[in-house]
Every structure is written in C-alpha cells, then in structure tokens.
Design a protein around this motif. Structure first.
Motif, PDB file in Angstrom:
ATOM      1  N   ILE A   1       0.838  -1.199   0.000  1.00  9.77           N
ATOM      2  CA  ILE A   1       0.000   0.000   0.000  1.00  9.77           C
ATOM      3  C   ILE A   1       0.877   1.255   0.000  1.00  9.77           C
ATOM      4  CG2 ILE A   1      -1.928   1.207   1.098  1.00  9.77           C
ATOM      5  CD1 ILE A   1      -2.534  -1.349   2.645  1.00  9.77           C
TER       6      ILE A   1
ATOM      7  N   THR B   1       1.374   5.165   0.124  1.00 12.05           N
ATOM      8  CA  THR B   1       0.531   6.266   0.596  1.00 12.05           C
ATOM      9  C   THR B   1       1.345   7.548   0.636  1.00 12.05           C
ATOM     10  OG1 THR B   1      -1.052   6.927   2.314  1.00 12.05           O
ATOM     11  CG2 THR B   1       1.002   5.900   3.064  1.00 12.05           C
TER      12      THR B   1
ATOM     13  N   LEU C   1      -6.169   6.112   4.545  1.00 11.50           N
ATOM     14  CA  LEU C   1      -5.330   4.976   4.919  1.00 11.50           C
ATOM     15  C   LEU C   1      -5.882   4.284   6.154  1.00 11.50           C
ATOM     16  CD1 LEU C   1      -2.716   3.320   4.446  1.00 11.50           C
ATOM     17  CD2 LEU C   1      -1.569   4.929   6.008  1.00 11.50           C
TER      18      LEU C   1
ATOM     19  N   VAL D   1       2.940  -0.956   4.275  1.00  7.61           N
ATOM     20  CA  VAL D   1       2.660   0.403   3.820  1.00  7.61           C
ATOM     21  C   VAL D   1       3.977   1.073   3.446  1.00  7.61           C
ATOM     22  CG1 VAL D   1       1.771   2.673   4.472  1.00  7.61           C
ATOM     23  CG2 VAL D   1       0.591   0.601   5.251  1.00  7.61           C
TER      24      VAL D   1
ATOM     25  N   VAL E   1       1.340   4.144  11.455  1.00  9.90           N
ATOM     26  CA  VAL E   1       1.712   2.761  11.141  1.00  9.90           C
ATOM     27  C   VAL E   1       2.582   2.168  12.250  1.00  9.90           C
ATOM     28  CG1 VAL E   1       1.438   3.019   8.653  1.00  9.90           C
ATOM     29  CG2 VAL E   1       3.665   3.511   9.692  1.00  9.90           C
TER      30      VAL E   1
ATOM     31  N   TYR F   1       6.281  -1.424   7.419  1.00 11.96           N
ATOM     32  CA  TYR F   1       6.329  -0.291   6.507  1.00 11.96           C
ATOM     33  C   TYR F   1       7.738  -0.076   5.969  1.00 11.96           C
ATOM     34  CZ  TYR F   1       8.568   2.443  10.225  1.00 11.96           C
ATOM     35  OH  TYR F   1       9.440   2.897  11.184  1.00 11.96           O
TER      36      TYR F   1
ATOM     37  N   ASP G   1      -4.334   3.311  -1.318  1.00  7.72           N
ATOM     38  CA  ASP G   1      -4.570   3.612   0.099  1.00  7.72           C
ATOM     39  C   ASP G   1      -5.978   4.121   0.367  1.00  7.72           C
ATOM     40  OD1 ASP G   1      -4.411   6.119  -1.044  1.00  7.72           O
ATOM     41  OD2 ASP G   1      -2.864   6.895   0.308  1.00  7.72           O
TER      42      ASP G   1
END
Length: 304
Positions: free
Chosen positions: A6, A8, A15, A34, A47, A54, A84
């Motif tokens: 994902i 973003t 998100l 992410v 996150v 991430y 996202d």
C-alpha cells in the motif's frame, strides 16, 4: 496468504479506513506493508502505533518505486497491489484465494472489483462496473450501508482486470521486475505492468466480481463524458506508446478484451477463459497504424 503493498502519500484519513477494513474483513493472515511517502500528516506515527510493517522515504518517490520498495520485505507467495483509498469488503481475500486454488499454477493476474459512487449522468448507458454510493469521502462514508448492500453490488467475473487490487504470484512479480519506475509518479504504470505480464506469457487476466473494494478515488467531477477514461495525450500513455509502440487503449481493447469499446463506452466483458493473441481485424490494423504514427512522432520529438 497475501503480502499487501500500500503506497501512501499524506492521505491518513483514507489509509486508516483501508487498514481497519483489512484488519476487520480479511479471512487470511495477510502481511500488510505500507510505503510511507513523506508522512508529514502523521502517517508514519500511525503505522508505528498500529504495528504495521512499513518502508519509508522522506520524499514522494511515486507509486511504482514505492511498490518495488515495499515488495522487498514481502514474505508471502502472493503480492497484492493496493491503493490507500480502498475499503476492503468482507471475505475479499478468501474469494481471491479460492480462485487461486482453482487455477493451480502461477501464471495469472487476478483483481478484485472496485465499487464507487459516481455521477452516473456522465457515463454512457452501457457502463457496467458497480456503482454504489456509500459516501463520497471519508467523512461521509457509510460502512453499514455498503455492507448491507454487498449482495446487490456483486457482478460476474470479467475479462481483464481492474489492476488494483491486483494479485500476482511473487515469482511472477520478480520475473517481470515489479513496476516500471519510469512512470513516476504514476499513470500508465498499472497498464505497463499488465503488458509486462503479457510479454511473459500470462494469459489469465481475470476480475473476480464478488471480491469487492470500495474506492473513494472513483469519485469524479468531470463534466464531459468524452474525457472519461481517455488516456490519449497523458504523459503515462506517451511513455507507454514510446515503450511498447501501442497505446494503453489499444492494449486493453485488443489484448485484454476490456476497457473502451467502439462507442467509447467503458464496459466489462464476462470472463470466458485465458486470452488468446488479438484478432488481426481491419479495426485492429486501423488502430495500430494510428498508434504507430503517434509512436514515430514521439521518437521524432525525442519525448522522454
């Protein structure tokens, strides 16, 4: 299980909806990754607090490079490409996995089905993808309304894919080199990925009609239907033509059997099995000649 990538870029309210839907509505033990571009809106703190895996860059590196960066820490056999601003509906992943099990090999590109709230008056009458208004933005999103109407929104399995959420085996992802970073920041990169799969003999391009995601990005304020879903003139399409000598529209229409038809209507065709080489009809060659002219023009002006 899937590794969900994902990217973003300072889009925290959406998100949050995306992550929460994945946690609540997934049946499999998926890996969520992410890629945080910049994260000046608190995304990085979010996150970390949620213990989401991430990757991070201080600047916006664009969707292709963000996907490639995130993929480096993927642990599962299947990679899912995500935006996202998706809300993943219940059982979305189980339905995709059921299809994977039926195929029994790696050579496929599957997608879920994006649902969106759009102004239907700007579409031609034969527009088939699901249209449902559960809120035009994160503040007006009505989750309960969406869930209660799931059964009424589902459609048939269709030819081609919506590209995101797109599912591919990790071996195939690595074989084609992930997403092409020359399409920075984005635009045309999803079609380029599909073309790279085609060049590597992938012929199963299939959208799963009951695996649904709500896409806030489907909202549009465009007033002229002639401009809708038109790639001509876009930078991404020019890069695509320069690279493949055909346009995105040509590839989707004659190879993937999806996208815009002769009346400039965006339609989904029912899935009938693996694709074959395109039929070399008069329309095929007429469109091919047009795209070749565009290609040689881009070469002549040294488009980069």
């Amino acid at each position: 299980m899937f590794s969900i990538l994902i990217p973003t870029y300072n889009n925290l309210p959406y998100l949050k909806i995306c992550i929460e839907s994945l946690i609540k509505n997934s049946k499999l033990k998926n890996q969520i990754i992410v890629h945080v571009n910049e994260g000046s809106d608190g995304t990085l703190d979010y996150v970390k607090k949620k213990n989401i895996e991430y990757t991070f860059t201080k600047e916006n590196i664009g969707m292709p490079k963000a996907l490639n960066t995130a993929s480096k820490i993927s642990k599962n056999d299947y990679i899912l490409i995500s935006h996202d601003d998706f809300y993943y509906c219940p059982n979305w992943d189980k339905l995709l996995m059921n299809e994977v099990k039926l195929i029994q090999h790696k050579n496929f590109y599957l997608s879920g089905t994006m649902v969106g709230a759009v102004d239907i008056t700007i579409y031609k009458k034969n527009f088939i993808p699901p249209i449902f208004n559960a809120g035009v933005d994160h503040e007006k999103f009505n989750e309960n309304k969406l869930i209660k109407n799931i059964e009424n929104i589902k459609i048939f399995n269709f030819q081609g894919t919506t590209k995101c959420p797109g599912l591919v085996h990790k071996d195939i992802w690595n074989k084609v080199g992930g997403w092409s970073e020359e399409f920075f920041p984005t635009g045309g990169d999803d079609s380029d990925f599909a073309m790279k799969l085609w060049k590597n003999k992938i012929r199963i391009f299939k959208g799963i009609g009951n695996s649904l995601v709500y896409h806030f990005g489907s909202i549009t304020t465009r007033k002229k239907s002639d401009n809708l879903f038109t790639y001509n003139g876009s930078r991404g399409n020019k890069i695509f033509i320069k690279k493949w000598k055909i346009s995105i529209n040509f590839f989707e229409k004659f190879y993937l059997n999806s996208g815009l038809n002769d009346n400039n209507e965006f339609i989904f065709n029912k899935y009938k099995g693996p694709l074959n080489e395109p039929i070399k009809s008069f329309k095929y060659y007429r469109n091919l000649i047009s795209d070749r002219i565009k290609y040689y023009y881009l070469v002549m002006i040294n488009f980069k």
